[in-house]
Design a protein around this motif. Sequence first.
Motif, mmCIF file in Angstrom:
data_model
loop_
_atom_site.group_PDB
_atom_site.id
_atom_site.type_symbol
_atom_site.label_atom_id
_atom_site.label_comp_id
_atom_site.label_asym_id
_atom_site.label_seq_id
_atom_site.Cartn_x
_atom_site.Cartn_y
_atom_site.Cartn_z
ATOM 1 N N GLY A 187 93.236 60.602 62.631
ATOM 2 C CA GLY A 187 92.729 62.049 62.757
ATOM 3 C C GLY A 187 91.336 62.307 63.392
ATOM 4 O O GLY A 187 90.518 61.084 63.561
ATOM 5 N N ILE A 188 91.080 63.195 64.315
ATOM 6 C CA ILE A 188 89.879 63.209 64.991
ATOM 7 C C ILE A 188 88.756 63.344 64.371
ATOM 8 O O ILE A 188 87.732 62.837 64.665
ATOM 9 C CB ILE A 188 90.114 64.550 65.786
ATOM 10 N N ARG A 189 88.821 63.711 63.066
ATOM 11 C CA ARG A 189 87.619 63.886 62.267
ATOM 12 C C ARG A 189 87.121 62.283 61.888
ATOM 13 O O ARG A 189 85.864 61.977 62.187
ATOM 14 C CB ARG A 189 87.822 64.561 60.830
ATOM 15 N N ARG A 190 87.977 61.428 61.715
ATOM 16 C CA ARG A 190 87.406 59.869 61.219
ATOM 17 C C ARG A 190 87.001 59.259 62.642
ATOM 18 O O ARG A 190 86.207 58.691 62.716
ATOM 19 C CB ARG A 190 88.538 59.059 60.709
ATOM 20 N N VAL A 191 87.637 59.513 63.876
ATOM 21 C CA VAL A 191 87.556 59.072 65.378
ATOM 22 C C VAL A 191 85.913 59.474 65.396
ATOM 23 O O VAL A 191 85.272 58.685 65.915
ATOM 24 C CB VAL A 191 88.575 59.439 66.171
#
Length: 784
Positions: A187-191
């Motif tokens: 997911g974009i949040r963790r990246v």
Amino acid sequence: MFPIFWAVFLVSGAALLFEITLIRVFSIAQGYHFAFLAVSVALLGFGASGTILVLSPRLQIRQDPRALRNIIFALSLLFSLSIPLSYLVSNNVPFDSYQIAWDSKQIAYLAIYYLSLALPFIFGGLVVGGTLASLPGMEDRLYAANLLGSGSGVVGALFALSLLGGEGSIVLSAILGGMATLPLASGIRRVSTTLGVLGIEMLLPLFAPQAFTIHMSPYKSLAQTLRYPDTEIIQTGQNAFSTVAVVEGPSLHLAPGLSLAYGGTLPRQRGIAVDGDDISPVADFEADPSFLEFLPTAVAYDLVASPKVLVLEARGGLDILQALHQGAQEVVAVESNPTIVELANGVYLDPRVKVITEIGRGFLAGSKDVFDLIVLSRADAFRPVTSGAYSLQEDYTYTVEAFVAYLEHLATEGILVVPRWFQVPPSDDLRAVATTVAALQRLGKDEPGKHIAAIRGLTASLLIVKGSEFTSQELDVIRSFAQEKKFDLVYYWGMPPEEADRFYTLSDQADYWAYRNLIEARNHEEFFSTYDYDVSAPNDDKPFFFHFFTIQLLPEILASWGKVFQPFGGSGFLVLWALLALAVVASLILILIPLFRLPRVDTTAYRGRFFLYFTLLGLGFLFVEIPLIQKFILFLGHPVYALGGVLFGILLFSSLGSYLSPKMPFGFLLALAVVIFIYPLILPPFFQALLGWPLLLRLLATVITLAPLGTLMGIPFPKGLALVGRTSPGLVPWVWGINGFASVLSSILAAILALSSGFSLVLNLAAGFYFLAWAAIHPFPKVK
């Protein structure tokens, strides 16, 4: 499973890079005596991670791959963040080893210093140990990824330290740890979180440069020199094993051993310091060189006209300048640090000087040339022997084997010149005498005293050694030089006591009688056993020239505790035992006691055997690794190269051994014990045969030579771990912690035993540990 293996690989590499960087940071900030703490700190962290895994079974996820990825993502990110955090804490905590004897707060600061640096290794251990505990049946491949990553970190450290320095390598360690999370990020949040953390870590040195710059101890000679008015650093350079600074100022005058008979003015000079210590003068052609004739080493040029001179560890080039000034026909200057040659310039650029960038022993091993004079430059600063701060420093320049090599490269009437520092009672210089006597006897000189003469000034002494016997005319030259330049005679064959102490009087002529009693003793061991300090001749198996501790010194050290301005209150060698005690206490609190008090740990009948097996593995692995690193300093020239070469060789082939471990029976432990026992026997001739090779070839030879040993050493841990996983899965993190506890203690115990008894004994003990490990696990009931 690739993201998990990638995380284990990168976190292991980053951890080793951080550990090796800490060794360099400690060397600059505190001194070489602190550097070995990095190994102990790393092992403490890895051991404590086993305790945490036992305390928190939720970190062991066997049935849910997604949950495991989430846990490893979080732990890898914490590992990355903790590296700069722990470094900032340790770099800015006001720990002062000189004040620890009278300021109780320093003990707390030392504990913070020690434990804060363990934090990244705890998180790194949780990544590796957590995957091992969560993926039964994959121990061999996971441990192989761990070892392969660690080996890659070692290689990366050698390049990073040269290009980025200590601070930059800290940042690189953190970034590599953060990169381990990218394949795990879903997911974009963790990246975005990972990229944000990486950005902060890269910019941290810019936002907090003062906090991030390595803080050098104010007691180092460079820091002290910079206190003089208008004194400043004018050049700096770095490589993988040192940071070099050139300092200049109107108050800087360096002429070690200069006679008080010199009535002139010393020229303005530059000084060159390595890791903030051991400032030596940088020779300047434009200065008035007349003071050189009043240095003790000038006597050698009265004995030999127009000599061919070899200067070993030439440093700033003062001995080169003296050789040129006093009529040398040719000068070969050997300096092991290329950055010193680059920054010193001066005499190194003279066409009469042939510059060799190599360790002295390596140059001599590959050369058939002989010399009229061989000069061992005084590359180290004055060090009170009771401080013990340099006891741990290996120095292969002053071993019996080294002196044999020097004497074998002298021309028929050639002379070896050994300047040392003078202390009362004689210690530093007397050990050089003992080394000379042992070397001469090894070369068949039955009356070594006929080949030795010595003079001294107020703080410096000079040992003059001749391959053939001194003639009466040559002794007259030495006596005349001493009289004219106002140096005291210390020894020559047949010297009467009334010729001693004419200018710098000692009430009991301590130096004369110590030299005479040692050189002319029928039983040298009897002399050593009764002398106040350990001045026995160091050899390549125990190359600790600056380790003078004997049990007789204990009352003096305890009496001076807190009354002398030295590291750890002047406690000397005892600081090793104090640090061992600190490691024991920390390990008991963080590892062993929790492991044995937890009721939830699997109570299998095999628990005792597993405890003994993994304890012996922890002891054995470090008892092999640490003495081999110290022994290979001779072969590779510098501690960082030895650390890199040995660790890479062992870890690389240990990863292969780990991969092969499922196919191997436990009987291989017997083969491993035999191989370890053989290595101390084969390494000396191996070094002698290849020491003259270029560095890159020696590094390659190191890795190849360690291949059989490394392969066998990689098998016991995953082999045992797989057995635990099949019989008692709940004990996997427990044995991980037990192994860590034993490793913490063995890292310091190996150093203590090497100091007192030599590397071969430590390696033989390691062979014994692996034999006992076989006895502990064999025979084992078949398990499905």
